[in-house]
Design an enzyme around this catalytic site. Structure first.
Site, PDB file in Angstrom:
ATOM      1  N   ASP A 103       0.849  -1.176   0.000  1.00 38.15           N
ATOM      2  CA  ASP A 103       0.000   0.000   0.000  1.00 38.15           C
ATOM      3  C   ASP A 103       0.894   1.239   0.000  1.00 38.15           C
ATOM      4  O   ASP A 103       2.094   1.150   0.277  1.00 38.15           O
ATOM      5  CB  ASP A 103      -0.894  -0.037   1.245  1.00 38.15           C
ATOM      6  CG  ASP A 103      -1.718   1.212   1.407  1.00 38.15           C
ATOM      7  OD1 ASP A 103      -2.427   1.585   0.458  1.00 38.15           O
ATOM      8  OD2 ASP A 103      -1.658   1.818   2.488  1.00 38.15           O
ATOM      9  N   ASP A 114      -0.307   5.186   0.912  1.00 40.67           N
ATOM     10  CA  ASP A 114      -0.578   6.174   1.958  1.00 40.67           C
ATOM     11  C   ASP A 114      -0.654   5.510   3.322  1.00 40.67           C
ATOM     12  O   ASP A 114      -1.423   4.569   3.543  1.00 40.67           O
ATOM     13  CB  ASP A 114      -1.891   6.902   1.658  1.00 40.67           C
ATOM     14  CG  ASP A 114      -1.782   7.784   0.419  1.00 40.67           C
ATOM     15  OD1 ASP A 114      -0.943   8.688   0.419  1.00 40.67           O
ATOM     16  OD2 ASP A 114      -2.525   7.546  -0.545  1.00 40.67           O
ATOM     17  N   THR A 165      -2.442   0.672  -4.664  1.00 39.33           N
ATOM     18  CA  THR A 165      -2.963   1.841  -3.960  1.00 39.33           C
ATOM     19  C   THR A 165      -4.331   2.240  -4.476  1.00 39.33           C
ATOM     20  O   THR A 165      -4.659   2.016  -5.648  1.00 39.33           O
ATOM     21  CB  THR A 165      -1.984   3.023  -4.108  1.00 39.33           C
ATOM     22  OG1 THR A 165      -2.554   4.190  -3.500  1.00 39.33           O
ATOM     23  CG2 THR A 165      -1.667   3.320  -5.565  1.00 39.33           C
TER      24      THR A 165
END
Length: 217
Positions: free
Chosen positions: A13, A15, A108
């Site tokens: 991932d 963020d 993402t």
């Protein structure tokens, strides 16, 4: 005791896992909350990990999806232009450097443009394979993104290890049949297979057979 995983590839991932974009997220979604008469704290509690239009659908369940897609496009432009305070999470530069030449992908909920902008702002290299919002039909917690990342790397889901910080991301990994390392204290509540306080607690070593040994202290 450390947790040790032996896998073929990593799915990452962005963020909250590689990039700390919390300041931007708070600014943009607080403005959204004010526009719609919502409590900012309640909005920020559900925004992490999902595509923007999916978050809007949860917060404004009676609004037509066409309006969510339209407002999300505006917010993506705002977020892509606002890079103030975007930095790598602790340990991310060394962690990604240790993966050079080994199979790994970025998965993402950000758009391609936003992902590239934030990785560049954080001075982090973009993984060789990226799966962004444009490439999936369903947002996390649907496992589509992680399954696509595994397929593009050429490995079965169970051969891949996911790194995530958000509840929907951990759920997506689980739904895809993949072990998952939670990153950061927030992830502890979501039941990952192992928890890294930061990426400083993660080491990756490669064997001659291509297997990756990932140790989470």
């Amino acid at each position: 005791m450390p947790s040790v995983f032996t896998v073929r590839a990593l799915l990452l991932d962005m963020d909250g896992t590689l990039v700390d974009s919390g300041a931007v997220v708070e600014r943009c979604w607080t403005r959204f909350a004010h526009r719609h008469g919502l409590e900012p704290a309640a909005v920020l509690a559900v925004v992490h990990g999902r595509q923007g239009h999916a978050t809007m659908a949860e917060l404004l369940p009676h609004r037509p999806m066409e309006e969510n897609y339209a407002e999300n496009a505006v917010m993506l432009a705002e977020e892509t232009a606002d890079l103030d305070g975007v930095v790598p999470v602790p340990g991310a530069p060394a962690f990604l450097a240790s993966l050079a030449g080994h199979p790994h992908a970025l998965v993402t909920s950000a758009s391609d443009g936003l992902a590239r902008a934030r990785m560049t702002a954080a001075a982090l290299p973009l993984p060789p394979v990226t799966v962004t919002a444009e490439q999936v039909g369903a947002s996390k917690p649907d496992p589509e993104g992680f399954l696509k990342g595994a397929a593009e790397l050429g490995f079965a889901p169970a051969e891949c290890l996911v790194f995530e910080d958000a509840e929907v991301g951990v759920a997506a990994a689980r739904a895809g049949g993949m072990p998952v390392v939670g990153v950061g204290p927030r992830a502890a509540a979501y039941g990952p297979d192992a928890l890294a306080a930061t990426l400083l607690d993660v080491t990756v070593t490669a064997g001659p057979d291509g297997l990756l040994t990932v140790t989470v202290a």
